[in-house]
Design a protein around this motif. Structure first.
Motif, PDB file in Angstrom:
ATOM      1  N   THR A 208       1.059  -1.005  -0.195  1.00 41.13           N
ATOM      2  CA  THR A 208      -0.092  -0.129   0.005  1.00 41.13           C
ATOM      3  C   THR A 208       0.497   0.950   0.029  1.00 41.13           C
ATOM      4  OG1 THR A 208      -1.352  -1.098   1.183  1.00 41.13           O
ATOM      5  CG2 THR A 208      -2.181   0.799   1.436  1.00 41.13           C
ATOM      6  N   LEU A 209       0.415   2.628  -0.319  1.00 41.37           N
ATOM      7  CA  LEU A 209       0.990   3.652  -1.188  1.00 41.37           C
ATOM      8  C   LEU A 209       0.397   4.282  -0.968  1.00 41.37           C
ATOM      9  CD1 LEU A 209       4.239   3.555  -3.432  1.00 41.37           C
ATOM     10  CD2 LEU A 209       2.179   5.843  -3.278  1.00 41.37           C
ATOM     11  N   ILE A 210       0.724   5.555   0.032  1.00 42.96           N
ATOM     12  CA  ILE A 210       0.035   6.026   0.353  1.00 42.96           C
ATOM     13  C   ILE A 210       1.122   7.372   0.094  1.00 42.96           C
ATOM     14  CG2 ILE A 210      -0.739   8.360   2.334  1.00 42.96           C
ATOM     15  CD1 ILE A 210      -0.862   5.288   3.508  1.00 42.96           C
ATOM     16  N   GLU A 211       0.810   8.560  -1.022  1.00 42.96           N
ATOM     17  CA  GLU A 211       1.686   9.654  -1.422  1.00 42.96           C
ATOM     18  C   GLU A 211       0.778  10.849  -1.227  1.00 42.96           C
ATOM     19  OE1 GLU A 211       1.933  12.258  -5.888  1.00 42.96           O
ATOM     20  OE2 GLU A 211       1.561   9.886  -6.028  1.00 42.96           O
ATOM     21  N   GLY A 212       2.011  11.889   0.017  1.00 43.92           N
ATOM     22  CA  GLY A 212       1.821  13.079   0.163  1.00 43.92           C
ATOM     23  C   GLY A 212       1.590  14.874  -0.961  1.00 43.92           C
ATOM     24  N   ALA A 213       1.336  15.647  -0.320  1.00 47.43           N
ATOM     25  CA  ALA A 213       1.777  16.516  -0.795  1.00 47.43           C
ATOM     26  C   ALA A 213       2.925  16.893  -1.138  1.00 47.43           C
ATOM     27  CB  ALA A 213       0.290  16.973  -0.733  1.00 47.43           C
ATOM     28  N   GLY A 214       3.206  17.560  -2.148  1.00 50.10           N
ATOM     29  CA  GLY A 214       4.514  18.653  -1.868  1.00 50.10           C
ATOM     30  C   GLY A 214       5.626  18.178  -1.701  1.00 50.10           C
ATOM     31  N   GLY A 215       6.541  18.777  -0.208  1.00 50.92           N
ATOM     32  CA  GLY A 215       7.357  17.937   0.073  1.00 50.92           C
ATOM     33  C   GLY A 215       7.052  18.259   2.091  1.00 50.92           C
ATOM     34  N   TRP A 216       8.008  17.514   2.015  1.00 50.95           N
ATOM     35  CA  TRP A 216       7.546  16.892   3.887  1.00 50.95           C
ATOM     36  C   TRP A 216       7.405  18.132   4.867  1.00 50.95           C
ATOM     37  CZ3 TRP A 216       7.603  12.405   5.369  1.00 50.95           C
ATOM     38  CH2 TRP A 216       6.966  12.051   6.796  1.00 50.95           C
ATOM     39  N   ARG A 217       7.212  19.792   4.801  1.00 54.44           N
ATOM     40  CA  ARG A 217       6.757  19.795   5.970  1.00 54.44           C
ATOM     41  C   ARG A 217       5.955  21.395   4.922  1.00 54.44           C
ATOM     42  NH1 ARG A 217       7.588  17.975  10.411  1.00 54.44           N
ATOM     43  NH2 ARG A 217      10.047  18.167  10.896  1.00 54.44           N
ATOM     44  N   VAL A 218       5.186  20.420   4.498  1.00 53.28           N
ATOM     45  CA  VAL A 218       3.581  21.627   3.957  1.00 53.28           C
ATOM     46  C   VAL A 218       2.366  21.255   5.087  1.00 53.28           C
ATOM     47  CG1 VAL A 218       1.896  20.641   1.870  1.00 53.28           C
ATOM     48  CG2 VAL A 218       4.465  20.498   1.347  1.00 53.28           C
ATOM     49  N   PRO A 219       2.323  22.855   5.033  1.00 49.46           N
ATOM     50  CA  PRO A 219       0.975  22.958   5.804  1.00 49.46           C
ATOM     51  C   PRO A 219       0.000  22.597   5.787  1.00 49.46           C
ATOM     52  CG  PRO A 219       2.175  24.849   5.202  1.00 49.46           C
ATOM     53  CD  PRO A 219       2.664  24.165   4.365  1.00 49.46           C
ATOM     54  N   LEU A 220      -0.729  21.520   6.951  1.00 47.74           N
ATOM     55  CA  LEU A 220      -2.158  21.789   6.773  1.00 47.74           C
ATOM     56  C   LEU A 220      -3.245  22.397   6.922  1.00 47.74           C
ATOM     57  CD1 LEU A 220      -2.760  17.434   7.677  1.00 47.74           C
ATOM     58  CD2 LEU A 220      -2.728  19.177   5.350  1.00 47.74           C
ATOM     59  N   SER A 221      -2.994  23.801   8.292  1.00 44.76           N
ATOM     60  CA  SER A 221      -3.355  24.274   8.610  1.00 44.76           C
ATOM     61  C   SER A 221      -2.605  25.464   9.720  1.00 44.76           C
ATOM     62  CB  SER A 221      -4.290  23.621   9.964  1.00 44.76           C
ATOM     63  OG  SER A 221      -3.355  23.413  10.764  1.00 44.76           O
ATOM     64  N   PRO A 222      -2.859  26.563  10.099  1.00 41.70           N
ATOM     65  CA  PRO A 222      -2.294  27.238  10.590  1.00 41.70           C
ATOM     66  C   PRO A 222      -0.987  26.521  12.058  1.00 41.70           C
ATOM     67  CG  PRO A 222      -4.019  28.342  10.214  1.00 41.70           C
ATOM     68  CD  PRO A 222      -4.285  26.743  10.006  1.00 41.70           C
ATOM     69  N   ARG A 223      -2.002  25.068  11.871  1.00 43.88           N
ATOM     70  CA  ARG A 223      -1.409  24.294  13.604  1.00 43.88           C
ATOM     71  C   ARG A 223      -1.053  22.766  13.112  1.00 43.88           C
ATOM     72  NH1 ARG A 223      -6.036  26.758  14.298  1.00 43.88           N
ATOM     73  NH2 ARG A 223      -7.146  24.853  13.865  1.00 43.88           N
ATOM     74  N   GLU A 224      -0.991  22.404  11.944  1.00 49.24           N
ATOM     75  CA  GLU A 224      -0.635  21.109  11.426  1.00 49.24           C
ATOM     76  C   GLU A 224       0.056  21.504  10.480  1.00 49.24           C
ATOM     77  OE1 GLU A 224      -3.410  17.772  13.646  1.00 49.24           O
ATOM     78  OE2 GLU A 224      -4.224  18.857  11.849  1.00 49.24           O
ATOM     79  N   MET A 225       1.169  20.515  10.265  1.00 42.94           N
ATOM     80  CA  MET A 225       1.357  19.902   8.735  1.00 42.94           C
ATOM     81  C   MET A 225       1.412  18.597   7.912  1.00 42.94           C
ATOM     82  SD  MET A 225       4.051  22.473   8.255  1.00 42.94           S
ATOM     83  CE  MET A 225       5.057  23.758   9.122  1.00 42.94           C
ATOM     84  N   TYR A 226       1.361  19.001   7.047  1.00 42.08           N
ATOM     85  CA  TYR A 226       0.766  17.385   6.412  1.00 42.08           C
ATOM     86  C   TYR A 226       1.608  15.717   6.870  1.00 42.08           C
ATOM     87  CZ  TYR A 226      -1.335  14.670   2.760  1.00 42.08           C
ATOM     88  OH  TYR A 226      -1.713  14.222   1.549  1.00 42.08           O
ATOM     89  N   SER A 227       2.753  16.625   7.359  1.00 43.77           N
ATOM     90  CA  SER A 227       4.249  15.200   7.998  1.00 43.77           C
ATOM     91  C   SER A 227       3.762  14.387   8.909  1.00 43.77           C
ATOM     92  CB  SER A 227       4.983  15.755   8.237  1.00 43.77           C
ATOM     93  OG  SER A 227       5.612  16.566   8.847  1.00 43.77           O
ATOM     94  N   SER A 228       2.151  15.447   9.981  1.00 43.04           N
ATOM     95  CA  SER A 228       1.698  14.681  10.952  1.00 43.04           C
ATOM     96  C   SER A 228       0.595  13.546  10.609  1.00 43.04           C
ATOM     97  CB  SER A 228       0.660  15.509  11.666  1.00 43.04           C
ATOM     98  OG  SER A 228       1.542  17.210  12.509  1.00 43.04           O
ATOM     99  N   VAL A 229       0.805  13.367   9.401  1.00 39.73           N
ATOM    100  CA  VAL A 229       0.296  12.027   8.578  1.00 39.73           C
ATOM    101  C   VAL A 229       0.204  10.835   8.633  1.00 39.73           C
ATOM    102  CG1 VAL A 229      -1.654  11.282   6.472  1.00 39.73           C
ATOM    103  CG2 VAL A 229      -1.559  13.758   7.513  1.00 39.73           C
ATOM    104  N   PRO A 230       1.848  11.276   7.859  1.00 40.46           N
ATOM    105  CA  PRO A 230       3.188   9.725   8.665  1.00 40.46           C
ATOM    106  C   PRO A 230       2.776   9.249   9.758  1.00 40.46           C
ATOM    107  CG  PRO A 230       3.755  11.445   7.023  1.00 40.46           C
ATOM    108  CD  PRO A 230       2.913  11.940   7.012  1.00 40.46           C
ATOM    109  N   LYS A 231       3.530  10.604  10.505  1.00 33.25           N
ATOM    110  CA  LYS A 231       3.561  10.607  11.728  1.00 33.25           C
ATOM    111  C   LYS A 231       2.956   9.253  12.798  1.00 33.25           C
ATOM    112  CE  LYS A 231       5.085  13.377  14.004  1.00 33.25           C
ATOM    113  NZ  LYS A 231       5.288  15.507  14.386  1.00 33.25           N
ATOM    114  N   LYS A 232       1.025   9.932  12.182  1.00 31.71           N
ATOM    115  CA  LYS A 232       0.152   9.207  12.807  1.00 31.71           C
ATOM    116  C   LYS A 232      -0.537   7.662  12.589  1.00 31.71           C
ATOM    117  CE  LYS A 232      -2.813  12.983  13.588  1.00 31.71           C
ATOM    118  NZ  LYS A 232      -1.744  13.138  15.953  1.00 31.71           N
ATOM    119  N   LEU A 233       0.017   7.982  11.265  1.00 26.14           N
ATOM    120  CA  LEU A 233       0.410   6.329  10.715  1.00 26.14           C
ATOM    121  C   LEU A 233       1.152   5.428  11.032  1.00 26.14           C
ATOM    122  CD1 LEU A 233      -1.000   6.876   7.198  1.00 26.14           C
ATOM    123  CD2 LEU A 233      -2.036   6.247   9.094  1.00 26.14           C
TER     124      LEU A 233
END
Length: 226
Positions: A114-139
């Motif tokens: 199973t492959l999950i593809e991110g968006a942009g680079g590692w430090r892409v924001p999801l909101s003023p409080r969260e980065m997209y990198s939090s997703v693979p961290k939670k997984l």
């Protein structure tokens, strides 16, 4: 053993989707069943079926499992801009917990790879409080880094790997993607990257006029199962 990986890149145009589809094709050619997700995608087009993103559609075509588009790309954004800005403009809000939940739904399908593809680079924001990198961290999934071979890629690759390690995740490999056909001193840059990046190089993908998943797969190997 079943495996899930998160694919990130050194930048927006590093070639994550091309390499992701190549990895999925490599897995299929190796006899594995595959599934994929791109939980957030900006730059979608309106179609009779709703918003559709070309990268997510490419992933849908590359996998062996029959997954509905909405499961592969649950958050679709029309403007081709940073996801957090597109969500603000659309009045949407999504958390890393929600995105991780969408990803777990795909992971529960039970594909071998199973492959999950991110968006942009590692430090892409999801909101003023969260980065997209939090997703693979939670997984808590291993990460593959796609290095777009352009001027400046050494700095971007080293910093990205440092950030991945800092977040407590395990990079299991990187791929050199020749995004620019005429990159100056390509071989020298590749040699430097191989010396600096402390994880296996899973492939060196040349600049391809027809980067079909099968053609890309010829230049790739899958990461070791962990």
């Amino acid at each position: 053993m079943k495996q899930t990986v998160f694919v990130t890149g050194t930048d927006t145009d590093a070639g994550k989707t091309v390499i992701s589809c190549g990895l999925l094709a490599r897995a299929r050619l190796d006899g594995l069943t595959t599934a994929a997700a791109k939980p957030v995608a900006s730059g979608c087009e309106q179609t009779p079926d709703g918003l559709r993103n070309s990268d997510a559609l490419a992933l849908q075509q590359a996998i062996t499992m029959d997954l509905p588009y909405e499961q592969i790309n649950p958050v679709s954004l029309e403007p081709a801009i940073a996801p957090h800005i597109a969500m603000q403009e659309a009045g949407k809000r999504v958390s890393a917990d929600q995105l991780a939940g969408y990803c777990r739904g795909v992971m529960m399908k039970g594909a071998d790879f199973t492959l999950i593809e991110g968006a942009g680079g590692w430090r892409v924001p999801l909101s003023p409080r969260e980065m997209y990198s939090s997703v693979p961290k939670k997984l808590n999934v291993p990460v593959i880094l796609v290095v777009g071979m352009t001027l400046g890629c050494i700095n971007h690759a080293v910093l990205t790997l440092e950030a991945i390690y800092k977040d407590g995740l395990k990079p299991v490999g990187w791929v050199a993607n020749r995004a620019e056909p005429d990159m100056s001193r390509f071989d020298e840059n590749l040699t430097t990257l191989k010396g600096l990046l402390p994880v296996p190089c899973l492939g060196v993908v040349p600049h391809l006029e027809n980067p079909s998943p099968e053609h890309v797969a010829e230049h790739l190997t899958l990461p070791p199962t962990i």
